[in-house]
Design a protein around this motif. Structure first.
Motif, PDB file in Angstrom:
ATOM      1  N   GLN A  72      17.923 -37.293 -44.845  1.00 58.30           N
ATOM      2  CA  GLN A  72      17.780 -37.176 -46.295  1.00 58.30           C
ATOM      3  C   GLN A  72      17.742 -35.689 -46.654  1.00 58.30           C
ATOM      4  O   GLN A  72      16.844 -34.966 -46.219  1.00 58.30           O
ATOM      5  CB  GLN A  72      16.497 -37.865 -46.760  1.00 58.30           C
ATOM      6  N   LEU A  73      18.707 -35.228 -47.396  1.00 56.31           N
ATOM      7  CA  LEU A  73      18.799 -33.815 -47.747  1.00 56.31           C
ATOM      8  C   LEU A  73      18.084 -33.574 -49.070  1.00 56.31           C
ATOM      9  O   LEU A  73      18.524 -34.036 -50.130  1.00 56.31           O
ATOM     10  CB  LEU A  73      20.269 -33.401 -47.852  1.00 56.31           C
ATOM     11  N   ALA A  74      16.967 -32.880 -49.004  1.00 54.47           N
ATOM     12  CA  ALA A  74      16.200 -32.598 -50.219  1.00 54.47           C
ATOM     13  C   ALA A  74      16.987 -31.678 -51.144  1.00 54.47           C
ATOM     14  O   ALA A  74      17.699 -30.775 -50.692  1.00 54.47           O
ATOM     15  CB  ALA A  74      14.869 -31.955 -49.850  1.00 54.47           C
ATOM     16  N   ASP A  75      16.852 -31.924 -52.451  1.00 52.08           N
ATOM     17  CA  ASP A  75      17.530 -31.059 -53.414  1.00 52.08           C
ATOM     18  C   ASP A  75      16.802 -29.719 -53.494  1.00 52.08           C
ATOM     19  O   ASP A  75      15.617 -29.611 -53.202  1.00 52.08           O
ATOM     20  CB  ASP A  75      17.574 -31.714 -54.790  1.00 52.08           C
ATOM     21  N   CYS A  76      17.546 -28.680 -53.855  1.00 47.52           N
ATOM     22  CA  CYS A  76      16.980 -27.342 -53.993  1.00 47.52           C
ATOM     23  C   CYS A  76      17.450 -26.765 -55.324  1.00 47.52           C
ATOM     24  O   CYS A  76      18.658 -26.789 -55.614  1.00 47.52           O
ATOM     25  CB  CYS A  76      17.432 -26.449 -52.837  1.00 47.52           C
ATOM     26  N   PRO A  77      16.540 -26.266 -56.146  1.00 46.67           N
ATOM     27  CA  PRO A  77      16.940 -25.781 -57.473  1.00 46.67           C
ATOM     28  C   PRO A  77      17.760 -24.493 -57.444  1.00 46.67           C
ATOM     29  O   PRO A  77      18.347 -24.116 -58.458  1.00 46.67           O
ATOM     30  CB  PRO A  77      15.596 -25.551 -58.179  1.00 46.67           C
ATOM     31  N   LEU A 118      30.660 -10.659 -42.769  1.00 41.74           N
ATOM     32  CA  LEU A 118      29.672 -11.525 -42.126  1.00 41.74           C
ATOM     33  C   LEU A 118      28.306 -11.382 -42.795  1.00 41.74           C
ATOM     34  O   LEU A 118      27.851 -10.266 -43.077  1.00 41.74           O
ATOM     35  CB  LEU A 118      29.554 -11.164 -40.645  1.00 41.74           C
ATOM     36  N   ARG A 119      27.640 -12.513 -43.023  1.00 41.60           N
ATOM     37  CA  ARG A 119      26.271 -12.521 -43.520  1.00 41.60           C
ATOM     38  C   ARG A 119      25.429 -13.354 -42.553  1.00 41.60           C
ATOM     39  O   ARG A 119      25.692 -14.543 -42.364  1.00 41.60           O
ATOM     40  CB  ARG A 119      26.185 -13.130 -44.923  1.00 41.60           C
ATOM     41  N   LEU A 120      24.427 -12.716 -41.936  1.00 44.97           N
ATOM     42  CA  LEU A 120      23.527 -13.410 -41.026  1.00 44.97           C
ATOM     43  C   LEU A 120      22.233 -13.741 -41.758  1.00 44.97           C
ATOM     44  O   LEU A 120      21.612 -12.877 -42.368  1.00 44.97           O
ATOM     45  CB  LEU A 120      23.216 -12.554 -39.797  1.00 44.97           C
ATOM     46  N   VAL A 121      21.838 -14.994 -41.686  1.00 50.13           N
ATOM     47  CA  VAL A 121      20.625 -15.461 -42.361  1.00 50.13           C
ATOM     48  C   VAL A 121      19.709 -16.082 -41.316  1.00 50.13           C
ATOM     49  O   VAL A 121      20.140 -16.931 -40.530  1.00 50.13           O
ATOM     50  CB  VAL A 121      20.956 -16.504 -43.446  1.00 50.13           C
ATOM     51  N   ARG A 122      18.468 -15.659 -41.307  1.00 53.28           N
ATOM     52  CA  ARG A 122      17.504 -16.241 -40.383  1.00 53.28           C
ATOM     53  C   ARG A 122      17.213 -17.691 -40.771  1.00 53.28           C
ATOM     54  O   ARG A 122      17.588 -18.133 -41.868  1.00 53.28           O
ATOM     55  CB  ARG A 122      16.214 -15.405 -40.374  1.00 53.28           C
ATOM     56  N   PRO A 123      16.561 -18.460 -39.896  1.00 45.91           N
ATOM     57  CA  PRO A 123      16.263 -19.861 -40.237  1.00 45.91           C
ATOM     58  C   PRO A 123      15.557 -19.986 -41.588  1.00 45.91           C
ATOM     59  O   PRO A 123      14.648 -19.219 -41.898  1.00 45.91           O
ATOM     60  CB  PRO A 123      15.349 -20.308 -39.088  1.00 45.91           C
ATOM     61  N   VAL A 124      15.999 -20.947 -42.375  1.00 45.14           N
ATOM     62  CA  VAL A 124      15.408 -21.183 -43.692  1.00 45.14           C
ATOM     63  C   VAL A 124      14.765 -22.572 -43.690  1.00 45.14           C
ATOM     64  O   VAL A 124      15.145 -23.443 -42.898  1.00 45.14           O
ATOM     65  CB  VAL A 124      16.471 -21.097 -44.816  1.00 45.14           C
ATOM     66  N   PRO A 125      13.783 -22.812 -44.553  1.00 44.49           N
ATOM     67  CA  PRO A 125      13.174 -24.142 -44.629  1.00 44.49           C
ATOM     68  C   PRO A 125      14.217 -25.214 -44.903  1.00 44.49           C
ATOM     69  O   PRO A 125      15.170 -24.996 -45.663  1.00 44.49           O
ATOM     70  CB  PRO A 125      12.182 -24.003 -45.796  1.00 44.49           C
ATOM     71  N   HIS A 126      14.025 -26.372 -44.308  1.00 43.09           N
ATOM     72  CA  HIS A 126      15.007 -27.435 -44.452  1.00 43.09           C
ATOM     73  C   HIS A 126      15.199 -27.838 -45.911  1.00 43.09           C
ATOM     74  O   HIS A 126      16.305 -28.229 -46.316  1.00 43.09           O
ATOM     75  CB  HIS A 126      14.581 -28.652 -43.617  1.00 43.09           C
TER      76      HIS A 126
END
Length: 411
Positions: A197-202, A277-285
C-alpha cells in the motif's frame, strides 16, 4: 489466528524485507489476527518495545544484529513465520522446533547470489549451523570461506536444513520459486507476491523537482534502492550514459543511496554524467509516492532481487517500469509482463530511451502496470497468505496426531 513473525531487518530499515514485513503485519492486524513481531531493537533500552529483540548496530552498515532469547514467549503462537535467516530467524526456527509449531518461511533474499557480495552471509551460515546443532566439522565451516562451488554447495546443504524444518515456503515471485529447485527436498512452495500500500504524500512534483535542481520539463529516470554491488549500479550508470547521448536533457535520480556513494560518484564522473545525477539518501516510505510522481520511468537494474517491491510501488503510482531481469517480468495476479531487457547497457539504455521518447509506449506501459497493481489487491494477498497459514497448521496438526497415535501403538 495467532502468528509470530521473526525478521532480522529492523523496523523502518530501507529494504524490501522490512517493508514487506511491515505491510504484511499491518494487513494481518487490520483483519483481526493476533500478531507478534520479533525484530532487532536497541540494546540499552530498559524495556524494548513488545517483542523487540535486543540488538547491536553494525558499524558502517544499516543493520543490527539481534541477540534473541525466546524461551519465555507468551502466548504461544499457532504459526511461526520466518522472514530471514540471521540470528532472529534462526531463533524462530529453534522456538518452533522446541514447541512443535509449524513454520512458514518467506524466501525474501537469494542468499546463494548474495554470498558473493556480503561476507556476513558466511558468518550467518556458520552461526545457523551452530545454533541448529547440525554437527558440522571444521572442514564444513571452512568451506564457507572458499568462494565458488565449495561455498555454494555448503550453503545449499544448510538451506536444505531450513527446508526440512519448514511446512510451507512462500516465494514472492515465480523467479524465486523456480530458483528453489536447487534444493533436493522441498515443502510445498506457494508463490505469493507481497501487496504494498503506497501512502500518499502531499509533496508535489514541481516542488520536489525544484529541491533536486531538476527542470520541470527534463525527462527523469528514477532508481530506488541500495547502490551496493549486488544491485548493479554500474549497469544503471553505463546505461544512463548511453541514454544521455540520445536525450541530453535527461536526469537520473537514485533514491536510497547510503553505502557506496563515493564509488557511484566516481563511476558517474568517469562516464561523464555527474552533472545529470542526483543522489538521495533513504527517505521515509510515506514520502516515496512523491518521487514516483516526479519521475518519468523507473529503471530496475538488479538481477539478484527476488521480487522488486519498488516495481510494484511504481506501477501503483502509474510510473512505467523497465527492468534488466526478464525473470522478474511476470506481474502478480497473472497480468501481462513488464517491459524487460537483457542485462547489458545497450539493451537497457535502448528500452529506457524508447519509453522517454515514445508517448504512446509510455502511456501503454504505465496503464498496464497500474491495472496489474489494482488487480492484485491487499485482500487477495491476505487471502493467499491465510491459506498458506491454514495449510501449514493443518499439516502440523496431522503430523502431531500421527506421532501421538504411533506413540500409543508402541506403548
Amino acid at each position: 489466528m495467532r502468528i509470530a513473525h521473526f525478521c532480522d531487518s529492523h523496523p523502518g530499515r530501507s529494504d524490501g524485507v522490512a517493508t514487506s514485513v511491515a505491510a504484511t503485519v499491518s494487513l494481518l492486524r487490520t483483519a483481526g489476527h493476533e500478531v507478534q513481531v520479533y525484530q532487532p531493537a536497541p540494546l540499552l533500552r530498559s524495556r524494548p518495545e513488545p517483542c523487540g529483540v535486543r540488538s547491536v548496530p553494525v558499524p558502517l552498515r544499516n543493520i543490527r544484529v539481534g541477540l534473541p532469547h525466546f524461551d519465555g514467549m507468551r502466548p504461544v503462537p499457532r504459526i511461526v513465520h520466518v522472514h530471514t535467516l540471521g540470528p532472529v530467524g534462526i531463533g524462530g526456527l529453534r522456538y518452533a522446533r522446541a514447541h512443535d509449531l509449524p513454520v512458514v518461511m518467506t524466501w525474501h533474499t537469494d542468499l546463494l547470489a548474495y554470498s558473493a557480495h556480503f561476507m556476513e552471509i558466511q558468518f550467518g551460515a556458520a552461526h545457523a549451523a551452530q545454533r541448529l546443532e547440525l554437527g558440522w566439522t571444521m572442514r564444513d565451516y571452512l568451506r564457507l570461506a572458499r568462494s565458488g562451488t565449495e561455498r555454494r554447495a555448503q550453503l545449499v546443504r544448510l538451506g536444505q536444513e531450513f527446508m526440512d524444518r519448514t511446512s510451507v515456503v512462500i516465494a514472492p515471485s515465480a523467479k524465486t520459486a523456480a530458483g528453489l529447485a536447487e534444493f533436493e527436498r522441498l515443502p510445498p512452495v506457494w508463490t505469493v507476491p507481497t501487496s504494498i500500500q503506497l501512502a500518499d504524500c502531499p509533496l508535489g512534483r514541481a516542488e520536489l523537482r525544484r529541491s533536486l535542481r531538476i527542470p520541470e520539463t527534463a525527462p527523469v529516470v528514477l532508481a530506488v534502492g541500495r547502490a551496493t554491488k549486488e544491485k548493479d549500479p554500474a549497469l544503471l550508470l553505463a546505461s544512463f550514459a548511453r541514454l544521455l547521448r540520445q536525450v541530453p536533457t535527461a536526469r537520473l535520480v537514485m533514491v536510497g543511496v547510503k553505502q557506496n556513494r563515493l564509488n557511484v560518484l566516481r563511476l558517474a564522473r568517469q562516464a561523464g554524467l555527474a552533472h545529470a545525477l542526483r543522489l538521495v539518501r533513504p527517505v521515509p516510505h510515506n514520502r516515496m509516492a512523491a518521487y514516483y510522481r516526479m519521475a518519468d520511468v523507473l529503471a530496475f537494474a538488479s538481477t539478484t532481487d527476488t521480487q522488486g517491491l519498488v516495481m510494484i510501488e511504481a506501477e501503483t503510482a502509474g510510473l512505467p517500469v523497465v527492468l534488466a531481469d526478464a525473470a522478474l517480468a511476470e506481474r502478480p495476479g497473472g497480468a501481462s509482463g513488464r517491459l524487460s531487457t537483457a542485462p547489458d547497457a545497450d539493451s537497457f539504455a535502448a528500452a529506457l530511451t524508447k519509453i522517454l521518447t515514445d508517448p504512446g509506449l509510455h502511456r501503454e506501459v504505465a496503464e498496464a502496470g497500474r491495472a496489474a497493481a489494482d488487480a492484485y489487491s491487499a485482500e487477495r494477498y491476505l487471502g493467499h497468505l491465510m491459506a498458506a497459514y491454514e495449510y501449514a497448521h493443518a499439516q502440523g496438526t496431522a503430523a502431531s496426531s500421527g506421532a501421538a497415535r504411533a506413540g500409543r501403538a508402541a506403548g
